[in-house]
Design an enzyme around this catalytic site. Structure first.
Site, PDB file in Angstrom:
ATOM      1  N   TYR A   1       0.792  -1.233   0.000  1.00  9.38           N
ATOM      2  CA  TYR A   1       0.000   0.000   0.000  1.00  9.38           C
ATOM      3  C   TYR A   1       0.826   1.286   0.000  1.00  9.38           C
ATOM      4  CZ  TYR A   1       0.752   0.132   5.097  1.00  9.38           C
ATOM      5  OH  TYR A   1       1.327   0.163   6.330  1.00  9.38           O
TER       6      TYR A   1
ATOM      7  N   SER B   1       7.020   6.452  -5.962  1.00  9.24           N
ATOM      8  CA  SER B   1       5.653   6.917  -5.727  1.00  9.24           C
ATOM      9  C   SER B   1       5.173   7.809  -6.860  1.00  9.24           C
ATOM     10  CB  SER B   1       5.581   7.714  -4.424  1.00  9.24           C
ATOM     11  OG  SER B   1       4.287   8.284  -4.294  1.00  9.24           O
TER      12      SER B   1
ATOM     13  N   HIS C   1       3.037   9.948  -6.486  1.00  5.33           N
ATOM     14  CA  HIS C   1       2.846  11.279  -5.887  1.00  5.33           C
ATOM     15  C   HIS C   1       4.065  12.178  -6.120  1.00  5.33           C
ATOM     16  CE1 HIS C   1      -1.027  10.722  -3.886  1.00  5.33           C
ATOM     17  NE2 HIS C   1      -0.670   9.465  -3.747  1.00  5.33           N
TER      18      HIS C   1
ATOM     19  N   ASP D   1      -4.739  11.951  -3.922  1.00  2.62           N
ATOM     20  CA  ASP D   1      -5.666  11.099  -3.185  1.00  2.62           C
ATOM     21  C   ASP D   1      -6.832  11.969  -2.739  1.00  2.62           C
ATOM     22  OD1 ASP D   1      -3.878   8.955  -3.380  1.00  2.62           O
ATOM     23  OD2 ASP D   1      -2.882   9.498  -1.501  1.00  2.62           O
TER      24      ASP D   1
ATOM     25  N   GLU E   1      -6.931   1.118  -4.551  1.00  2.00           N
ATOM     26  CA  GLU E   1      -6.929   2.455  -3.975  1.00  2.00           C
ATOM     27  C   GLU E   1      -7.887   3.322  -4.777  1.00  2.00           C
ATOM     28  OE1 GLU E   1      -3.108   4.263  -3.568  1.00  2.00           O
ATOM     29  OE2 GLU E   1      -2.319   2.673  -2.289  1.00  2.00           O
TER      30      GLU E   1
ATOM     31  N   HIS F   1      -7.060   7.067  -5.249  1.00  2.00           N
ATOM     32  CA  HIS F   1      -5.813   7.564  -5.849  1.00  2.00           C
ATOM     33  C   HIS F   1      -6.025   7.849  -7.339  1.00  2.00           C
ATOM     34  CE1 HIS F   1      -1.285   7.574  -6.382  1.00  2.00           C
ATOM     35  NE2 HIS F   1      -1.669   7.270  -7.617  1.00  2.00           N
TER      36      HIS F   1
END
Ligand SMILES: [Zn+2]
Length: 194
Positions: free
Chosen positions: A104, A111, A113, A120, A163, A166
Site C-alpha cells: 500500500y 511513488s 505522488h 488522493d 486504492e 488515488h
C-alpha cells in the site's frame, strides 16, 4: 504479458529518463530517483496540496463537476517529495513490516505522488472515500484526464491493493482510452506509449 511483470517487484529497476512527461510511468520497476517537478501549483482547496500545472487545472474542474452530481471530494494528499515519501514509507514499514507496507505504500522514488500528477481524495466530512463517490470517480474521472491507478483486478500487476481514492493525471485522451480498455496503466504504457 510483458515478461518484466513476471519478475519480482523492485528488481531490475530502471531510472526514468522522462520524468517530466505527463504520461510518465512510475511503478515498482521504474524509479524517479530524487526528481522534483518545477511547475507545481497549489490547489485552491488548500495551498498545501500541490499538483503540476495541467493536473491542477484538471483537478479543479473535476471537483467542480463532481459537486453538480452531489459528489463532494477534496484532496488529502497530492505532490510528495522523495524526502517526504521516505518518511512516510519508513513509518509504514515500522508499523506493518516491509512486505505488508509494500502493498500500500511506495518505496521512495517509486511513488506516483512524486510526479506531481497523483492526488488522493476523500469525501468531504469523511476520512475516506464513500463507495458511491468512488463509483462516480471510476466512471467520470477519465473525462477530466484522470485514471484510477490501482484497482483490485490489477493488483497482481501493480503490486498495490485497490486504492479507489488515488487519481493519476495522464490527460483526457489517454485517460479515456485506459478506462475504456480496462487496462492498468502499466499494461497500457507497454502497449501504446513506450
Ligand atoms: Zn495515492
Amino acid at each position: 504479458m510483458d515478461k518484466k511483470r513476471k519478475k519480482n517487484f523492485y528488481t531490475n529497476i530502471e531510472t526514468i529518463k522522462n520524468p517530466d512527461t505527463y504520461t510518465v510511468l512510475v511503478n515498482k520497476y521504474r524509479s524517479l530517483g530524487k526528481y522534483a517537478p518545477n511547475d507545481l501549483q497549489s490547489l485552491s482547496f488548500n495551498k498545501k496540496y500541490q499538483l503540476r500545472e495541467k493536473a491542477a487545472i484538471a483537478f479543479e474542474k473535476l471537483v467542480n463537476i463532481a459537486k453538480k452530481d452531489h459528489v463532494f471530494i477534496r484532496p488529502y494528499s497530492a505532490y510528495r517529495s522523495f524526502k517526504y515519501q521516505t518518511k512516510v514509507y519508513n513509518a509504514y514499514v515500522k508499523k506493518d513490516g516491509q512486505d505488508k507496507a509494500d502493498t500500500y505504500s511506495a518505496r521512495p522514488g517509486h511513488s506516483e505522488h512524486q510526479t506531481g500528477l497523483a492526488v488522493d481524495v476523500w469525501t468531504e466530512g469523511h476520512e475516506n472515500i464513500l463507495e458511491k463517490d468512488a463509483k462516480w470517480l471510476a466512471e467520470n474521472a477519465n473525462k477530466y484526464g484522470f485514471i484510477i491507478r490501482y484497482t483490485k483486478e490489477k493488483q497482481a500487476i501493480t503490486g498495490y491493493i485497490a486504492e479507489p481514492w488515488h487519481l493519476r493525471y495522464v490527460g483526457q485522451k489517454i485517460a479515456k482510452d485506459v478506462t475504456n480498455k480496462n487496462l492498468s496503466y502499466d499494461e497500457y504504457y507497454e502497449l501504446y506509449i513506450k
